[in-house]
Design a protein around this motif. Sequence first.
Motif, PDB file in Angstrom:
ATOM      1  N   ASN A  70       4.251  -4.058   5.020  1.00 30.61           N
ATOM      2  CA  ASN A  70       3.302  -4.172   6.150  1.00 30.61           C
ATOM      3  C   ASN A  70       3.697  -3.456   7.544  1.00 30.61           C
ATOM      4  N   GLY A  95       5.711 -12.293  -0.903  1.00 33.56           N
ATOM      5  CA  GLY A  95       4.545 -12.142  -1.661  1.00 33.56           C
ATOM      6  C   GLY A  95       4.671 -11.127  -2.957  1.00 33.56           C
ATOM      7  N   THR A 131       2.931  -6.859   3.093  1.00 26.84           N
ATOM      8  CA  THR A 131       3.750  -8.139   3.455  1.00 26.84           C
ATOM      9  C   THR A 131       5.087  -7.994   4.190  1.00 26.84           C
ATOM     10  N   THR A 152      -2.107  -4.369  -0.097  1.00 27.77           N
ATOM     11  CA  THR A 152      -2.024  -5.086   1.148  1.00 27.77           C
ATOM     12  C   THR A 152      -0.274  -5.434   1.213  1.00 27.77           C
ATOM     13  N   GLN A 208       4.253  -2.833  -2.862  1.00 22.28           N
ATOM     14  CA  GLN A 208       3.196  -3.542  -3.058  1.00 22.28           C
ATOM     15  C   GLN A 208       1.929  -2.909  -3.043  1.00 22.28           C
TER      16      GLN A 208
END
Length: 198
Positions: A72, A141, A136, A134, A131
Amino acid sequence: MKRNVLALSLLGAATVVGSVWAIEQQLQVAARMRVGLAFANDVNMTFTPAGTDYINFYGTPSSADTVTMGTNGALTANTSVFEPTNTTGTPGSVDFTGDINSSVNISCTSSAVMAETVSNTTITVDQLELQMNTGTAFGVGSPYSCAGLGTTPLSYAVLPSNQILLGGRLVGNATIETAVYSSAVAGGTPATIRVVYQ
């Protein structure tokens, strides 16, 4: 004259008999078609996304000093040796398309190397992780830990929209100096992602 008629008659008989020897068989032709995999909208990973951002360092960094970036973009330094001027970087990312009725295997190189050509020094980014869709924070996660191309790949069912997000860990060393480091220059090694149909 009779000889010519006889010869023609024999030739006609051979032609009729010869046509009985020919046989025919139809063979059907088939092919399975599938939408090919394609990448789009690739974004390079950078720990310092803005033109005025830096990772300041104090003293002599060692391999115990790291900065992680999640999928992220969240940046975290584990000691006071490194101090990012921004808490958010830019994770690597790439979209891909393919047949939504199929599954793919996704794998990635376990590390990348950023180089600086004047001083011939490098910085390693290890523990690359990805990932899907989305992001993280680093290690949160259940991210897929990159272990090498084709090595224990991530199994993924293709969706209408698919984005791979890549994060990693910058590892300190005693040769780091004030400079711009990049995997795109001589001595650098980029991170590589591979997607193949199962």
